[in-house]
Scaffold this motif. Structure first.
Motif, PDB file in Angstrom:
ATOM      1  N   ARG A   1     -14.043  41.776 -15.877  1.00  0.00           N
ATOM      2  CA  ARG A   1     -13.075  40.692 -16.098  1.00  0.00           C
ATOM      3  C   ARG A   1     -12.948  39.830 -14.828  1.00  0.00           C
ATOM      4  N   ALA A   2     -12.882  40.482 -13.658  1.00  0.00           N
ATOM      5  CA  ALA A   2     -12.784  39.735 -12.402  1.00  0.00           C
ATOM      6  C   ALA A   2     -14.035  38.897 -12.163  1.00  0.00           C
ATOM      7  N   ALA A   3     -15.201  39.471 -12.448  1.00  0.00           N
ATOM      8  CA  ALA A   3     -16.453  38.731 -12.260  1.00  0.00           C
ATOM      9  C   ALA A   3     -16.514  37.508 -13.171  1.00  0.00           C
ATOM     10  N   ASP A   4     -16.001  37.647 -14.376  1.00  0.00           N
ATOM     11  CA  ASP A   4     -15.992  36.509 -15.295  1.00  0.00           C
ATOM     12  C   ASP A   4     -15.048  35.418 -14.793  1.00  0.00           C
ATOM     13  N   ARG A   5     -13.941  35.815 -14.188  1.00  0.00           N
ATOM     14  CA  ARG A   5     -13.038  34.813 -13.608  1.00  0.00           C
ATOM     15  C   ARG A   5     -13.724  34.087 -12.453  1.00  0.00           C
ATOM     16  N   ARG A   6     -14.473  34.824 -11.659  1.00  0.00           N
ATOM     17  CA  ARG A   6     -15.197  34.180 -10.565  1.00  0.00           C
ATOM     18  C   ARG A   6     -16.247  33.213 -11.111  1.00  0.00           C
ATOM     19  N   LEU A   7     -16.938  33.618 -12.174  1.00  0.00           N
ATOM     20  CA  LEU A   7     -17.941  32.747 -12.782  1.00  0.00           C
ATOM     21  C   LEU A   7     -17.285  31.485 -13.335  1.00  0.00           C
ATOM     22  N   ALA A   8     -16.136  31.635 -13.988  1.00  0.00           N
ATOM     23  CA  ALA A   8     -15.421  30.471 -14.522  1.00  0.00           C
ATOM     24  C   ALA A   8     -15.014  29.521 -13.394  1.00  0.00           C
ATOM     25  N   SER A   9     -14.610  30.082 -12.252  1.00  0.00           N
ATOM     26  CA  SER A   9     -14.226  29.259 -11.119  1.00  0.00           C
ATOM     27  C   SER A   9     -15.413  28.459 -10.586  1.00  0.00           C
ATOM     28  N   LEU A  10     -16.585  29.100 -10.502  1.00  0.00           N
ATOM     29  CA  LEU A  10     -17.780  28.408 -10.021  1.00  0.00           C
ATOM     30  C   LEU A  10     -18.208  27.302 -10.984  1.00  0.00           C
TER      31      LEU A  10
ATOM     32  N   GLU B   1     -37.456  41.944  -8.939  1.00  0.00           N
ATOM     33  CA  GLU B   1     -38.026  41.048  -7.946  1.00  0.00           C
ATOM     34  C   GLU B   1     -38.951  40.020  -8.580  1.00  0.00           C
ATOM     35  N   GLY B   2     -38.886  38.805  -8.083  1.00  0.00           N
ATOM     36  CA  GLY B   2     -39.783  37.753  -8.538  1.00  0.00           C
ATOM     37  C   GLY B   2     -39.300  37.010  -9.767  1.00  0.00           C
ATOM     38  N   VAL B   3     -38.427  37.606 -10.574  1.00  0.00           N
ATOM     39  CA  VAL B   3     -37.928  36.927 -11.770  1.00  0.00           C
ATOM     40  C   VAL B   3     -37.054  35.760 -11.325  1.00  0.00           C
ATOM     41  N   ASP B   4     -37.375  34.592 -11.821  1.00  0.00           N
ATOM     42  CA  ASP B   4     -36.773  33.366 -11.302  1.00  0.00           C
ATOM     43  C   ASP B   4     -35.744  32.794 -12.268  1.00  0.00           C
ATOM     44  N   ILE B   5     -34.445  33.044 -11.980  1.00  0.00           N
ATOM     45  CA  ILE B   5     -33.344  32.446 -12.738  1.00  0.00           C
ATOM     46  C   ILE B   5     -32.403  31.845 -11.704  1.00  0.00           C
ATOM     47  N   PRO B   6     -32.726  30.644 -11.190  1.00  0.00           N
ATOM     48  CA  PRO B   6     -31.972  30.079 -10.062  1.00  0.00           C
ATOM     49  C   PRO B   6     -30.486  29.897 -10.321  1.00  0.00           C
ATOM     50  N   ARG B   7     -30.069  29.797 -11.599  1.00  0.00           N
ATOM     51  CA  ARG B   7     -28.658  29.527 -11.854  1.00  0.00           C
ATOM     52  C   ARG B   7     -27.790  30.789 -11.778  1.00  0.00           C
ATOM     53  N   LEU B   8     -28.409  31.968 -11.578  1.00  0.00           N
ATOM     54  CA  LEU B   8     -27.608  33.177 -11.397  1.00  0.00           C
ATOM     55  C   LEU B   8     -26.770  33.047 -10.127  1.00  0.00           C
ATOM     56  N   ALA B   9     -25.457  33.151 -10.269  1.00  0.00           N
ATOM     57  CA  ALA B   9     -24.563  32.984  -9.123  1.00  0.00           C
ATOM     58  C   ALA B   9     -23.527  34.087  -9.002  1.00  0.00           C
ATOM     59  N   VAL B  10     -23.370  34.909 -10.042  1.00  0.00           N
ATOM     60  CA  VAL B  10     -22.407  36.011 -10.016  1.00  0.00           C
ATOM     61  C   VAL B  10     -23.116  37.268 -10.506  1.00  0.00           C
ATOM     62  N   GLY B  11     -22.948  38.353  -9.780  1.00  0.00           N
ATOM     63  CA  GLY B  11     -23.562  39.613 -10.182  1.00  0.00           C
ATOM     64  C   GLY B  11     -22.561  40.742 -10.190  1.00  0.00           C
TER      65      GLY B  11
ATOM     66  N   LEU C   1     -10.951  35.287  -5.954  1.00  0.00           N
ATOM     67  CA  LEU C   1     -11.838  34.933  -7.071  1.00  0.00           C
ATOM     68  C   LEU C   1     -11.919  33.427  -7.252  1.00  0.00           C
ATOM     69  N   GLY C   2     -10.893  32.719  -6.829  1.00  0.00           N
ATOM     70  CA  GLY C   2     -10.856  31.275  -7.034  1.00  0.00           C
ATOM     71  C   GLY C   2     -11.392  30.455  -5.869  1.00  0.00           C
ATOM     72  N   LEU C   3     -12.055  31.105  -4.906  1.00  0.00           N
ATOM     73  CA  LEU C   3     -12.634  30.343  -3.802  1.00  0.00           C
ATOM     74  C   LEU C   3     -13.617  29.312  -4.343  1.00  0.00           C
ATOM     75  N   PRO C   4     -13.633  28.099  -3.779  1.00  0.00           N
ATOM     76  CA  PRO C   4     -14.568  27.073  -4.269  1.00  0.00           C
ATOM     77  C   PRO C   4     -16.014  27.548  -4.218  1.00  0.00           C
ATOM     78  N   GLY C   5     -16.823  27.054  -5.142  1.00  0.00           N
ATOM     79  CA  GLY C   5     -18.211  27.486  -5.230  1.00  0.00           C
ATOM     80  C   GLY C   5     -19.157  26.692  -4.363  1.00  0.00           C
ATOM     81  N   LEU C   6     -18.766  25.505  -3.941  1.00  0.00           N
ATOM     82  CA  LEU C   6     -19.625  24.675  -3.100  1.00  0.00           C
ATOM     83  C   LEU C   6     -19.045  24.637  -1.699  1.00  0.00           C
ATOM     84  N   LEU C   7     -19.518  25.555  -0.851  1.00  0.00           N
ATOM     85  CA  LEU C   7     -19.016  25.679   0.507  1.00  0.00           C
ATOM     86  C   LEU C   7     -20.163  25.981   1.466  1.00  0.00           C
ATOM     87  N   THR C   8     -20.045  25.512   2.682  1.00  0.00           N
ATOM     88  CA  THR C   8     -20.985  25.916   3.722  1.00  0.00           C
ATOM     89  C   THR C   8     -20.584  27.313   4.212  1.00  0.00           C
TER      90      THR C   8
END
Length: 570
Positions: free
Chosen positions: A259-268, A336-346, A465-472
């Motif tokens: 549930r927490a991971a899904d909230r993080r994904l929704a935030s991103l 390894e090697g499987v390319d799904i660049p949009r994966l951002a939450v694990g 969980l709500g930290l912005p997704g586009l950060l340096t």
């Protein structure tokens, strides 16, 4: 046959790829190993080398060897962009590929099954062999021997890996090893591009690890009920059982973390990465299906399920990669090697904890597409995983250690024997999950730890969980430090009260202090043993060698404190 693509149409190269290409052509050696972090572009580099060698007539054909059937298709598609046609459907029984192919793509299993077929193909034409994720050539003796037999006479061999180390001492074929003074042999690469360098160049994403602890309660095979806090210093077998209890679909821990991971994904997705996707990595197929059910129950969202032995798994991965679907659950297919660049939450919902497996798994989330994208990986707060997360940026080589005699101190041997006995009895039997719950223990970023424990579902958890997704990376550091200061300020009063209560307690006797220090030292030794697989006895012997003094039973308070400080500094 010359590649069809004109030079001006080739994909542009990153700085590290250009440097590695120059080093390759300057050396002209038969064997070349490039080590680059997942997501850095090893495939593009290797195909540019293949293009050059085919174009100038150095080789007549290309053979690519990779770990899985899915990667064969991926390699073939990538090669086509260079005008190089590779046959991903070649079978050992075919003997020869069609004349309009520049070469073939194989798996290590194919080579191991019939190396003679591939030796004949290699002898028939001048061949460039690209060995993708070459550490797999040591997975089985038949694979390593097969690779040696098949490609011993190849014109050129180009080895690629993002994780140039193994969890065993099996040598990797065609890899050069350097002998060190301690007797260990360390793999040597010709080009290296590590995660830290790639992060500085913006080639990969920074990763935040959300480590969740919590309570775990289970019933052992003997009928005993045990309750511990996940992440506390425990014996190896208790840690393993608490870990399994947390991952058990029957408990609440995994539900709360999903549930927490899904909230993080929704935030991103709401804050700059609209196609961000999540991946739950499971230990086995039954757990994978159960986690997909939990995801549906707690979020209302369906997941793409990928199981290693299902027909059509490769097609499901490819479809998911270009879709807008949010979640995938997998066991081993997404490796390894499987390319799904949009994966951002694990969600790291597996008990696998070798450095190799962990690095491969985290590599699925670091592929960068644009500046500022970050990745978040949720994992159990257990010492083996925390250590791996903290050392994510550490470059590794494959080290073959010399065999040595174990320490013969009777006290240490007894301790080690007892530890092995406990593991054998507890892990070998059945266990029943009674209950589990989760709380966010800490956030690990760039080797540092941030935050104080907070309950799952709380407002304080949502702050992270709500930290912005586009950060340096610098902005991430500042925000995490700000969150931590705010937490400490809120909890300051409670902490002061606890400190005053502890100060009012009567002082301990020397015997009590010595007992407490011995327990603390043993817990730290156990934690290091879990993360490094070194025997307890060996670690104690190393501490005695460094600090001096007798076995811990006869050590003074000062000697015990010195050993505790030493092991904490390792």
């Amino acid at each position: 046959m010359i590649p069809a693509a004109p030079p001006e149409s080739l994909p542009s190269l990153r700085v590290w790829q250009r440097k590695a290409m120059v080093a390759y052509h300057r050396g002209q050696q038969r064997d070349f190993m490039a080590v680059a972090t997942p997501g850095a572009g090893k495939t593009t580099f290797a195909l540019r080398i293949a293009y050059d060698l085919l174009a100038d007539g150095t080789v007549d054909t290309v053979t690519v060897v990779c770990p899985t059937e899915h990667l064969k298709v991926q390699w073939s598609g990538a090669a086509a962009r260079f005008g190089i046609q590779l046959d991903p459907a070649f079978r050992n029984s075919d003997v020869h590929s069609a004349a309009d192919y520049h070469g073939v793509v194989l798996t290590y299993a194919q080579i191991g099954a019939d190396p003679a077929v591939h030796k004949r193909r290699t002898l028939a034409r001048r061949t460039l062999v690209i060995l993708d994720e070459i550490h797999h050539a040591g997975d089985a003796r038949s694979w390593g021997d097969g690779v040696k037999t098949a490609f011993e006479e190849a014109e050129r061999r180009l080895a690629l890996t993002g994780t140039p180390f193994r969890s065993d001492d099996n040598p990797i074929p065609f890899v050069e090893y350097e002998l060190y003074d301690d007797g260990a042999k360390r793999s040597k690469a010709d080009a290296v591009y590590g995660y830290r360098d790639a992060l500085a160049d913006g080639v990969v994403r920074p990763v935040m690890f959300m480590a969740y602890s919590g309570q775990a309660k289970w019933r052992s095979s003997a009928g005993d009920e045990l309750a511990v806090r996940l992440g506390e210093p425990l014996t190896k077998d208790l840690t393993s059982q608490a870990w399994r209890t947390a991952l058990d679909p029957a408990g609440e821990w995994i539900s709360q973390v999903i549930r927490a991971a899904d909230r993080r994904l929704a935030s991103l997705r709401a804050a700059g990465i609209p196609d961000a996707a999540g991946l739950i990595i499971a230990s086995d197929q039954n757990s994978a299906r159960a986690y997909a059910g939990i995801l549906k129950r707690v979020t209302g969202k369906s997941a793409t399920i990928v199981l290693s032995d299902d027909s059509g798994s490769s097609e499901r991965i490819a479809k998911f990669a270009v879709s807008d679907e949010e979640w995938m659950v997998a066991v081993r297919m997404v490796s390894e090697g499987v390319d799904i660049p949009r994966l951002a939450v694990g969600v790291y919902a597996t008990n696998a904890h070798t450095p190799l497996y962990f690095a491969q798994a985290i590599g699925r989330f670091v592929r960068s597409r644009r500046t500022g994208e970050t990745a978040s990986v949720f994992l159990p707060s257990v010492i083996p995983l925390l250590s791996l997360a903290e050392n994510l940026e550490q470059d590794r080589d494959h080290v073959i250690k010399p065999k040595s005699a174990e320490d013969q101190d009777p006290e240490l041997l007894l301790e080690q024997a007892q530890r092995v006995l406990n593991e054998g009895t507890e892990l070998g039997g059945q266990r029943e999950t009674l209950e589990s719950s989760a709380e966010l223990d800490q956030v690990i970023f760039d080797g540092g730890s941030f935050g104080l424990p907070v309950q799952a579902g709380s407002h304080e958890e949502q702050e992270y969980l709500g930290l912005p997704g586009l950060l340096t990376p610098e902005q991430i550091h500042l925000l995490l430090q700000k969150r931590q200061r705010e937490q400490m300020s809120k909890q300051g009063g409670a902490r002061t009260e606890v400190a005053e209560r502890q100060a009012a307690e009567p002082p301990m006797t020397n015997a009590q202090r010595r007992l407490k220090l011995r327990k603390q030292l043993n817990a730290l030794v156990g934690a290091r043993s879990f993360s490094t697989n070194e025997p307890h006895g060996k670690i104690h012997a190393m501490l005695r060698s460094k600090c001096g003094g007798p076995p811990s039973a006869q050590a003074t308070i000062e000697q015990l404190e010195e050993r505790i400080a030493a092991i904490r500094s390792w």
